[in-house]
Design a protein around this motif. Structure first.
Motif, PDB file in Angstrom:
ATOM      1  N   ASP A  14       0.795  -1.227   0.000  1.00  0.00           N
ATOM      2  CA  ASP A  14       0.000   0.000   0.000  1.00  0.00           C
ATOM      3  C   ASP A  14       0.831   1.283   0.000  1.00  0.00           C
ATOM      4  OD1 ASP A  14       1.007  -0.093   2.563  1.00  0.00           O
ATOM      5  OD2 ASP A  14      -0.931   0.042   3.581  1.00  0.00           O
ATOM      6  N   GLN A  15       2.125   1.194  -0.330  1.00  0.00           N
ATOM      7  CA  GLN A  15       2.945   2.402  -0.426  1.00  0.00           C
ATOM      8  C   GLN A  15       2.526   3.214  -1.652  1.00  0.00           C
ATOM      9  OE1 GLN A  15       7.247   1.714   0.620  1.00  0.00           O
ATOM     10  NE2 GLN A  15       6.588  -0.431   0.635  1.00  0.00           N
ATOM     11  N   LYS A  16       2.785   4.532  -1.615  1.00  0.00           N
ATOM     12  CA  LYS A  16       2.203   5.433  -2.610  1.00  0.00           C
ATOM     13  C   LYS A  16       3.187   5.901  -3.679  1.00  0.00           C
ATOM     14  CE  LYS A  16      -1.591   7.160   0.262  1.00  0.00           C
ATOM     15  NZ  LYS A  16      -1.382   6.292   1.424  1.00  0.00           N
ATOM     16  N   THR A  17       4.268   5.167  -3.897  1.00  0.00           N
ATOM     17  CA  THR A  17       5.120   5.486  -5.037  1.00  0.00           C
ATOM     18  C   THR A  17       4.518   4.859  -6.292  1.00  0.00           C
ATOM     19  OG1 THR A  17       6.520   3.527  -4.874  1.00  0.00           O
ATOM     20  CG2 THR A  17       7.125   5.424  -3.514  1.00  0.00           C
ATOM     21  N   GLY A  18       4.989   5.305  -7.454  1.00  0.00           N
ATOM     22  CA  GLY A  18       4.419   4.823  -8.705  1.00  0.00           C
ATOM     23  C   GLY A  18       4.501   3.316  -8.861  1.00  0.00           C
ATOM     24  N   LEU A 176       2.093  22.044 -10.166  1.00  0.00           N
ATOM     25  CA  LEU A 176       1.974  20.808  -9.398  1.00  0.00           C
ATOM     26  C   LEU A 176       3.075  19.848  -9.794  1.00  0.00           C
ATOM     27  CD1 LEU A 176       0.354  18.958  -7.435  1.00  0.00           C
ATOM     28  CD2 LEU A 176      -0.964  18.198  -9.443  1.00  0.00           C
ATOM     29  N   CYS A 177       3.744  19.266  -8.785  1.00  0.00           N
ATOM     30  CA  CYS A 177       4.729  18.213  -9.000  1.00  0.00           C
ATOM     31  C   CYS A 177       4.345  17.041  -8.100  1.00  0.00           C
ATOM     32  CB  CYS A 177       6.136  18.704  -8.650  1.00  0.00           C
ATOM     33  SG  CYS A 177       7.434  17.453  -8.835  1.00  0.00           S
ATOM     34  N   VAL A 178       4.195  15.854  -8.691  1.00  0.00           N
ATOM     35  CA  VAL A 178       3.845  14.658  -7.919  1.00  0.00           C
ATOM     36  C   VAL A 178       4.982  13.655  -8.074  1.00  0.00           C
ATOM     37  CG1 VAL A 178       2.196  12.786  -7.599  1.00  0.00           C
ATOM     38  CG2 VAL A 178       1.374  15.069  -8.240  1.00  0.00           C
ATOM     39  N   ALA A 179       5.751  13.473  -6.999  1.00  0.00           N
ATOM     40  CA  ALA A 179       6.918  12.588  -7.051  1.00  0.00           C
ATOM     41  C   ALA A 179       7.505  12.460  -5.662  1.00  0.00           C
ATOM     42  CB  ALA A 179       7.987  13.143  -7.997  1.00  0.00           C
ATOM     43  N   THR A 180       7.962  11.263  -5.323  1.00  0.00           N
ATOM     44  CA  THR A 180       8.740  11.074  -4.099  1.00  0.00           C
ATOM     45  C   THR A 180       9.971  11.966  -4.160  1.00  0.00           C
ATOM     46  OG1 THR A 180       7.985   8.791  -3.874  1.00  0.00           O
ATOM     47  CG2 THR A 180      10.016   9.388  -2.734  1.00  0.00           C
ATOM     48  N   VAL A 181      10.311  12.590  -3.046  1.00  0.00           N
ATOM     49  CA  VAL A 181      11.486  13.457  -3.032  1.00  0.00           C
ATOM     50  C   VAL A 181      12.742  12.581  -2.964  1.00  0.00           C
ATOM     51  CG1 VAL A 181      12.691  15.353  -1.896  1.00  0.00           C
ATOM     52  CG2 VAL A 181      10.179  15.300  -1.925  1.00  0.00           C
ATOM     53  N   THR A 182      13.319  12.346  -4.125  1.00  0.00           N
ATOM     54  CA  THR A 182      14.590  11.635  -4.261  1.00  0.00           C
ATOM     55  C   THR A 182      15.407  12.394  -5.302  1.00  0.00           C
ATOM     56  OG1 THR A 182      13.846  10.194  -6.070  1.00  0.00           O
ATOM     57  CG2 THR A 182      13.460   9.404  -3.828  1.00  0.00           C
ATOM     58  N   ILE A 205       3.127  23.284  -5.554  1.00  0.00           N
ATOM     59  CA  ILE A 205       2.832  22.256  -4.557  1.00  0.00           C
ATOM     60  C   ILE A 205       3.511  20.961  -4.995  1.00  0.00           C
ATOM     61  CG2 ILE A 205       1.022  20.846  -3.505  1.00  0.00           C
ATOM     62  CD1 ILE A 205      -0.831  23.227  -3.678  1.00  0.00           C
ATOM     63  N   CYS A 206       4.349  20.404  -4.127  1.00  0.00           N
ATOM     64  CA  CYS A 206       5.024  19.135  -4.384  1.00  0.00           C
ATOM     65  C   CYS A 206       4.388  18.066  -3.507  1.00  0.00           C
ATOM     66  CB  CYS A 206       6.514  19.233  -4.071  1.00  0.00           C
ATOM     67  SG  CYS A 206       7.421  20.416  -5.097  1.00  0.00           S
ATOM     68  N   ILE A 207       3.855  17.040  -4.124  1.00  0.00           N
ATOM     69  CA  ILE A 207       3.207  15.958  -3.395  1.00  0.00           C
ATOM     70  C   ILE A 207       4.017  14.685  -3.607  1.00  0.00           C
ATOM     71  CG2 ILE A 207       1.119  14.558  -3.190  1.00  0.00           C
ATOM     72  CD1 ILE A 207      -0.425  17.018  -4.197  1.00  0.00           C
ATOM     73  N   LEU A 256       7.580  18.006 -13.822  1.00  0.00           N
ATOM     74  CA  LEU A 256       8.325  16.873 -13.267  1.00  0.00           C
ATOM     75  C   LEU A 256       9.678  16.789 -13.977  1.00  0.00           C
ATOM     76  CD1 LEU A 256       8.353  14.419 -11.356  1.00  0.00           C
ATOM     77  CD2 LEU A 256       7.422  13.059 -13.232  1.00  0.00           C
ATOM     78  N   PRO A 257      10.730  17.373 -13.386  1.00  0.00           N
ATOM     79  CA  PRO A 257      12.034  17.431 -14.066  1.00  0.00           C
ATOM     80  C   PRO A 257      12.925  16.233 -13.763  1.00  0.00           C
ATOM     81  CG  PRO A 257      12.085  18.786 -12.107  1.00  0.00           C
ATOM     82  CD  PRO A 257      10.710  18.159 -12.142  1.00  0.00           C
ATOM     83  N   SER A 258      12.398  15.018 -13.897  1.00  0.00           N
ATOM     84  CA  SER A 258      13.144  13.803 -13.553  1.00  0.00           C
ATOM     85  C   SER A 258      14.393  13.628 -14.415  1.00  0.00           C
ATOM     86  CB  SER A 258      12.263  12.571 -13.735  1.00  0.00           C
ATOM     87  OG  SER A 258      11.188  12.576 -12.829  1.00  0.00           O
TER      88      SER A 258
END
Length: 361
Positions: A14-18, A176-182, A205-207, A256-258
């Motif tokens: 149930d973790q919320k990463t992609g 809006l940016c949706v990404a784990t902070v890594t 907003i970074c989620i 999202l600048p991955s």
């Protein structure tokens, strides 16, 4: 006899990463089709594994019955690598690779080399490999000694919203940016780019998790404070799906600048909401984001990212054009129903009972 399979992954489903969200939706889809899915959550640290991870991975695989169909999430490969040399002779093994672990940012050269060798060896010992994008498939074919005959592609699905994003409705645009902070997700570059745009009205907003990589989070928080952007950039951590949908709906631009994406589920979600996108041209992103729906810049280039954001923040016509293209692209995105069907079809060659389940569906 009903179809049955085992999913092996590090930590809770149930973790919320992609990657975990993908796994959870596929599990739900397979179960809805009458397929029994047993989830085995491995303890320990990943992808740089500790002894607990290796011991528990060995125990789990050794405890599965002969002939069991086993899907191993790619993040678990470093833990199960040793077991695969023994268990691949009696288990039917499938690797689910979201993106190669050795391409993660922040690894030393030695760590990246070790992970790549582990991944190459592990992938050689499974009967089938499922990846989440054509770009990842090409990476495995080119660099990981994988043959095309063992490789299948099942892209993530999307949840189609009832209506496209409404946006902020004000002159101050919501980014809006949706990404784990890594490090791989590029939050530091995003802060640097936005520090050059303080003359424009915007808020970001970074989620995404701010606890998975505390060192990366601390660096981003320090950069925000150092550039005087504390009141304009918010790190919100993970939030529930309904609240996340509300954030997409209120956004004007998705960014999202991955440095690398194996697919980019958040980008597909942004397309489904009709959001114009600013991202990088790394990994699978150019195939996930159509050229007319976003502006893509080289990864790690703060100046190019700032210029792209300035264009969108100041050009309503460009935003409108990108929005129209995003909405058109959204209609072609697979649903999670599609993804579950395709995933089951990838496994059907290894499981006769699963083929019968698909025939009845």
């Amino acid at each position: 006899m009903s179809a049955e399979l085992h999913l092996v992954l590090p930590g809770a489903l149930d973790q919320k990463t992609g990657g975990y969200l993908y796994d959870a939706r596929i599990v739900a889809g397979l179960r809805a089709r009458g397929i029994q899915v047993h989830v085995h959550s491995l303890p320990g640290t990943y992808p740089l594994v500790d002894q607990e991870a290796i011991f528990e991975a060995d125990r789990v695989l050794a405890g599965l019955p002969d002939g069991a169909l086993v899907v191993i999430d790619g993040l678990a490969l470093p833990g199960v690598a040793g077991s695969l040399m023994v268990e691949n002779h009696r288990l039917r093994l499938v690797a689910l690779v979201h993106h190669p672990l050795s391409l993660e940012l922040g690894l030393s050269e030695a760590q990246a080399r070790t992970l790549k060798l582990i991944e190459q060896g592990s992938l050689a010992r499974v009967q089938r490999i499922v990846v989440t994008s054509p770009a990842t498939a090409e990476t495995l074919l080119a660099d990981f000694h994988v043959t095309r005959s063992r490789l299948g592609i099942v892209e993530p699905g999307t949840d189609r919203p009832e209506a496209p994003a409404a946006g902020s409705g004000t002159d101050e645009l919501n980014l809006l940016c949706v990404a784990t902070v890594t490090p791989r997700k590029g939050h530091l570059i995003l802060v640097e780019a936005l520090s050059r745009l303080t003359d424009l009205p915007w808020r970001l907003i970074c989620i995404g998790s701010i606890t998975r990589d505390p060192v990366a989070t601390a660096a981003v928080q320090d950069a925000i404070a150092r550039h005087g952007l504390t009141g304009r950039i918010a790190l919100m951590d993970e939030i529930e799906p309904a609240a996340l949908q509300s954030q997409y709906h209120a956004a004007d631009v998705f960014v999202l600048p991955s440095y690398y994406e194996g697919y980019g589920m958040a980008l597909a979600e942004a397309l489904s909401h009709g959001l114009p996108i600013v991202s990088s041209n790394a990994g699978a992103i150019p195939t996930t984001v159509p050229a007319d729906a976003g502006v893509l810049v080289p990864p790690g280039d703060a100046a190019a990212l700032a210029a792209a954001l300035r264009r969108l923040l100041t050009d309503a016509g460009l935003r409108s054009s990108l929005t129209a293209a995003a909405r058109a692209a959204a209609s072609a995105l697979p649903t999670w129903e599609d993804a579950a069907d395709r995933f089951a079809a990838e496994l059907a060659g290894l499981e006769p009972a699963l083929r019968r389940s698909l025939a009845r569906a």
